[in-house]
Motif scaffolding. Sequence first.
Motif, short mmCIF file in Angstrom:
data_model
loop_
_atom_site.label_atom_id
_atom_site.label_comp_id
_atom_site.label_asym_id
_atom_site.label_seq_id
_atom_site.Cartn_x
_atom_site.Cartn_y
_atom_site.Cartn_z
N GLU A 160 4.19 -8.11 2.88
CA GLU A 160 3.59 -6.32 2.70
C GLU A 160 5.23 -5.56 2.25
O GLU A 160 5.44 -5.72 0.87
CB GLU A 160 3.25 -5.86 2.77
CG GLU A 160 2.70 -4.48 1.76
CD GLU A 160 1.72 -3.57 2.28
OE1 GLU A 160 1.04 -2.68 1.73
OE2 GLU A 160 1.81 -3.02 4.21
N HIS A 161 5.96 -5.77 3.36
CA HIS A 161 7.45 -4.85 3.02
C HIS A 161 7.90 -4.96 2.14
O HIS A 161 9.19 -5.08 1.75
CB HIS A 161 7.84 -4.16 4.12
CG HIS A 161 8.97 -4.08 4.71
ND1 HIS A 161 9.52 -2.71 4.34
CD2 HIS A 161 10.07 -4.64 4.93
CE1 HIS A 161 10.57 -2.74 4.87
NE2 HIS A 161 11.84 -3.41 4.38
N ARG A 197 3.57 -11.23 -2.68
CA ARG A 197 2.50 -11.69 -3.65
C ARG A 197 2.06 -12.54 -3.65
O ARG A 197 2.53 -13.67 -4.14
CB ARG A 197 2.45 -10.52 -4.96
CG ARG A 197 0.57 -10.26 -5.31
CD ARG A 197 0.75 -9.58 -6.44
NE ARG A 197 2.01 -10.11 -7.47
CZ ARG A 197 1.15 -10.80 -8.41
NH1 ARG A 197 0.06 -11.42 -8.86
NH2 ARG A 197 1.99 -11.77 -10.42
N ASN A 199 -3.93 -11.53 0.14
CA ASN A 199 -2.91 -10.64 0.21
C ASN A 199 -3.30 -9.23 1.04
O ASN A 199 -2.25 -8.80 1.53
CB ASN A 199 -3.04 -10.32 -0.80
CG ASN A 199 -2.26 -11.13 -2.18
OD1 ASN A 199 -1.04 -11.15 -1.72
ND2 ASN A 199 -2.81 -11.57 -3.13
N SER A 234 -1.44 -9.61 4.37
CA SER A 234 0.04 -8.84 4.74
C SER A 234 -0.29 -7.40 4.83
O SER A 234 0.94 -6.91 4.96
CB SER A 234 0.26 -9.43 3.76
OG SER A 234 0.62 -10.52 3.31
N LYS A 235 -0.99 -6.56 4.55
CA LYS A 235 -0.50 -4.92 4.33
C LYS A 235 -0.44 -4.97 6.32
O LYS A 235 -0.90 -4.88 7.14
CB LYS A 235 -2.44 -4.70 4.53
CG LYS A 235 -3.07 -5.06 3.67
CD LYS A 235 -2.24 -3.77 2.41
CE LYS A 235 -2.48 -4.01 0.85
NZ LYS A 235 -2.20 -3.42 -0.27
#
Length: 140
Positions: A21-22, A26, A12, A15-16
Amino acid sequence: MDTSRFNLDQVNLRSKGKLPEHMGIRFTSIQDGELQAEIEIQPFHLAPNGFLHAGSIVTLADTACGYGCIAHLPQGAENFTTIELKSNHLGTAREGVIAVTAKPVHLGRTTQVWDATVIHKDTGKTIALFRCTQMVLWPK
């Protein structure tokens, strides 16, 4: 699979600031031979006709398979790139949560093939079937 690099928190975190993330992807489970992720449908996931955009579905499935590939690279491999993908769309949604389960079909030294099934989490209805092939990249 290197679980020190690819536990749920690390996946997770990876993905930032990136497309996953956009899109609100999740990851909910990561284990040897399987990844699961989900999206809570938002208005930006929809096409102008009000139904789930095919690109949202493909992004969810491709992301799950891509993270699966990274987590299952052969020892010494550096990375991967997708060389083919295909999706069959069997249903749609307007709200709720869609979830994906990605599993490897082939884990080779030069290629990997992954299958993913996207479902509507509340109803269990299959939304799409997805398959992709990745080329394993080795250091020069």
